[in-house]
Design a protein around this motif. Structure first.
Motif, PDB file in Angstrom:
ATOM      1  N   VAL A   2       0.859  -1.186   0.000  1.00  0.00           N
ATOM      2  CA  VAL A   2       0.000   0.000   0.000  1.00  0.00           C
ATOM      3  C   VAL A   2       0.895   1.237   0.000  1.00  0.00           C
ATOM      4  O   VAL A   2       1.712   1.420   0.897  1.00  0.00           O
ATOM      5  CB  VAL A   2      -0.922   0.006   1.232  1.00  0.00           C
ATOM      6  N   ASN A   3       0.756   2.104  -1.013  1.00  0.00           N
ATOM      7  CA  ASN A   3       1.618   3.280  -1.131  1.00  0.00           C
ATOM      8  C   ASN A   3       1.030   4.545  -0.510  1.00  0.00           C
ATOM      9  O   ASN A   3       1.771   5.456  -0.147  1.00  0.00           O
ATOM     10  CB  ASN A   3       1.947   3.550  -2.596  1.00  0.00           C
ATOM     11  N   ALA A   4      -0.287   4.610  -0.413  1.00  0.00           N
ATOM     12  CA  ALA A   4      -0.908   5.804   0.161  1.00  0.00           C
ATOM     13  C   ALA A   4      -2.333   5.482   0.571  1.00  0.00           C
ATOM     14  O   ALA A   4      -2.958   4.555   0.041  1.00  0.00           O
ATOM     15  CB  ALA A   4      -0.889   6.964  -0.839  1.00  0.00           C
ATOM     16  N   LEU A   5      -2.837   6.267   1.532  1.00  0.00           N
ATOM     17  CA  LEU A   5      -4.209   6.148   1.993  1.00  0.00           C
ATOM     18  C   LEU A   5      -4.919   7.477   1.785  1.00  0.00           C
ATOM     19  O   LEU A   5      -4.305   8.544   1.889  1.00  0.00           O
ATOM     20  CB  LEU A   5      -4.256   5.787   3.478  1.00  0.00           C
ATOM     21  N   ALA A   6      -6.202   7.433   1.498  1.00  0.00           N
ATOM     22  CA  ALA A   6      -7.038   8.629   1.414  1.00  0.00           C
ATOM     23  C   ALA A   6      -8.282   8.343   2.232  1.00  0.00           C
ATOM     24  O   ALA A   6      -9.201   7.674   1.767  1.00  0.00           O
ATOM     25  CB  ALA A   6      -7.386   8.955  -0.036  1.00  0.00           C
ATOM     26  N   SER A  27     -10.009   5.142   0.623  1.00  0.00           N
ATOM     27  CA  SER A  27      -9.417   4.415  -0.496  1.00  0.00           C
ATOM     28  C   SER A  27      -7.927   4.280  -0.256  1.00  0.00           C
ATOM     29  O   SER A  27      -7.358   4.916   0.637  1.00  0.00           O
ATOM     30  CB  SER A  27      -9.674   5.147  -1.823  1.00  0.00           C
ATOM     31  N   PHE A  28      -7.289   3.423  -1.034  1.00  0.00           N
ATOM     32  CA  PHE A  28      -5.843   3.251  -0.928  1.00  0.00           C
ATOM     33  C   PHE A  28      -5.245   3.095  -2.312  1.00  0.00           C
ATOM     34  O   PHE A  28      -5.927   2.716  -3.265  1.00  0.00           O
ATOM     35  CB  PHE A  28      -5.479   2.062  -0.028  1.00  0.00           C
ATOM     36  N   ARG A  29      -3.935   3.409  -2.405  1.00  0.00           N
ATOM     37  CA  ARG A  29      -3.270   3.407  -3.693  1.00  0.00           C
ATOM     38  C   ARG A  29      -2.222   2.314  -3.788  1.00  0.00           C
ATOM     39  O   ARG A  29      -1.467   2.070  -2.840  1.00  0.00           O
ATOM     40  CB  ARG A  29      -2.584   4.765  -3.932  1.00  0.00           C
ATOM     41  N   LEU A  30      -2.169   1.688  -4.949  1.00  0.00           N
ATOM     42  CA  LEU A  30      -1.149   0.701  -5.273  1.00  0.00           C
ATOM     43  C   LEU A  30      -0.384   1.183  -6.493  1.00  0.00           C
ATOM     44  O   LEU A  30      -0.986   1.711  -7.432  1.00  0.00           O
ATOM     45  CB  LEU A  30      -1.785  -0.658  -5.584  1.00  0.00           C
ATOM     46  N   THR A  31       0.918   1.024  -6.482  1.00  0.00           N
ATOM     47  CA  THR A  31       1.736   1.368  -7.643  1.00  0.00           C
ATOM     48  C   THR A  31       2.263   0.070  -8.248  1.00  0.00           C
ATOM     49  O   THR A  31       3.007  -0.664  -7.600  1.00  0.00           O
ATOM     50  CB  THR A  31       2.906   2.280  -7.244  1.00  0.00           C
ATOM     51  N   ILE A  32       1.859  -0.211  -9.475  1.00  0.00           N
ATOM     52  CA  ILE A  32       2.145  -1.494 -10.106  1.00  0.00           C
ATOM     53  C   ILE A  32       3.207  -1.322 -11.182  1.00  0.00           C
ATOM     54  O   ILE A  32       3.054  -0.527 -12.113  1.00  0.00           O
ATOM     55  CB  ILE A  32       0.866  -2.098 -10.727  1.00  0.00           C
ATOM     56  N   VAL A  33       4.289  -2.076 -11.057  1.00  0.00           N
ATOM     57  CA  VAL A  33       5.395  -1.999 -12.017  1.00  0.00           C
ATOM     58  C   VAL A  33       5.070  -2.861 -13.240  1.00  0.00           C
ATOM     59  O   VAL A  33       4.210  -3.748 -13.187  1.00  0.00           O
ATOM     60  CB  VAL A  33       6.713  -2.453 -11.366  1.00  0.00           C
ATOM     61  N   PRO A  34       5.742  -2.609 -14.377  1.00  0.00           N
ATOM     62  CA  PRO A  34       5.432  -3.334 -15.620  1.00  0.00           C
ATOM     63  C   PRO A  34       5.490  -4.855 -15.492  1.00  0.00           C
ATOM     64  O   PRO A  34       4.671  -5.560 -16.092  1.00  0.00           O
ATOM     65  CB  PRO A  34       6.497  -2.814 -16.595  1.00  0.00           C
ATOM     66  N   HIS A  35       6.447  -5.382 -14.724  1.00  0.00           N
ATOM     67  CA  HIS A  35       6.559  -6.838 -14.590  1.00  0.00           C
ATOM     68  C   HIS A  35       5.290  -7.428 -13.976  1.00  0.00           C
ATOM     69  O   HIS A  35       4.799  -8.469 -14.447  1.00  0.00           O
ATOM     70  CB  HIS A  35       7.761  -7.205 -13.720  1.00  0.00           C
ATOM     71  N   THR A  36       4.758  -6.780 -12.953  1.00  0.00           N
ATOM     72  CA  THR A  36       3.539  -7.276 -12.309  1.00  0.00           C
ATOM     73  C   THR A  36       2.355  -7.213 -13.264  1.00  0.00           C
ATOM     74  O   THR A  36       1.531  -8.130 -13.317  1.00  0.00           O
ATOM     75  CB  THR A  36       3.233  -6.464 -11.036  1.00  0.00           C
TER      76      THR A  36
END
Length: 228
Positions: A152-156, A163-172
């Motif tokens: 989890v990268n951030a919460l709002a 809500s919460f934020r996910l940062t997804i890299v190209p491999h995933t």
């Protein structure tokens, strides 16, 4: 037990509904089925399912698993159809490299994708935070989305639901079903296993006022570095 590191993307080949729930047949595509036995567990979009039949012969393998009405009600399976893609992971071995985090395969609820934004070569996903699960979701903590171990990268939390934020890299994106998600997509969510057990240890029993309480305290966990 699983790690949340997806091994293959499978395809739902058949859904046979019955009074007890449904039986699914999953094409495993590139998943290695050579060591699978009847009764083994395979996480299917994060849901621990028991193999009741399988084929690991020529071409793509497949397996069948029963899904109870309880699972249909508590997960996103009710929205799946023949042809839907699903993340697959076989149960971990004692010798498995632990690349993700402890995942039980017991889904806690369903979250909705609220926004998708490009950020450099990565993609940011904002997801709804079910109110009954919000206190388990922490910035830089672990969460499982459709069986994928993520941070989890951030919460709002200013909105009514949060809500919460996910940062997804190209491999995933390449190795999972994240590429098929759209705003409004429903996904299975499993919160951090350790967070659930810590809450249980720190909460007094509401059923019996005389029940002994745990010796584990918040100050003890703080001193040991488990919480900040």
């Amino acid at each position: 037990m699983f790690t949340g590191i997806i091994e293959a993307v499978g395809t739902i080949k058949a859904i046979n509904v019955n009074a007890q729930g449904a039986r699914l047949v999953i094409d495993t595509n590139s998943l290695d089925m050579s060591d699978v036995k009847l009764g083994d567990s395979i996480a299917t979009n994060g849901i621990c399912l028991t193999v009741v039949d399988f084929d690991n012969g020529k071409g793509n393998g497949s397996y069948s698993a029963d899904v109870s009405n309880e699972t249909l009600q508590r997960t996103g399976f009710a929205n799946y159809q023949v042809g839907s893609k699903v993340n697959l992971e076989k149960a971990m071995l004692a010798s498995t490299r632990f690349g993700g985090h402890m995942v039980s395969g017991h889904v806690d609820g369903v979250s909705e994708i609220l926004a998708i934004n490009n950020n450099g070569n990565s993609i940011e996903y904002w997801l709804s935070m079910p109110s009954d699960l919000a206190h388990y979701i922490a910035e830089k903590g672990s969460v499982t989305i459709d069986g994928t171990s993520l941070t989890v990268n951030a919460l709002a939390e200013e909105s009514s639901k949060g809500s919460f934020r996910l940062t997804i890299v190209p491999h995933t994106v390449k190795e999972t079903i994240f590429a098929q998600y759209q705003v409004g997509s429903k996904v299975n969510i499993e919160v951090d296993l350790i967070a659930r057990y810590l809450e249980r240890l720190l909460t007094k029993s509401n059923e019996d006022d005389q029940a002994p309480t745990s010796n584990v305290t918040e100050s003890m966990l703080l001193k040991a570095g488990f919480i900040k």
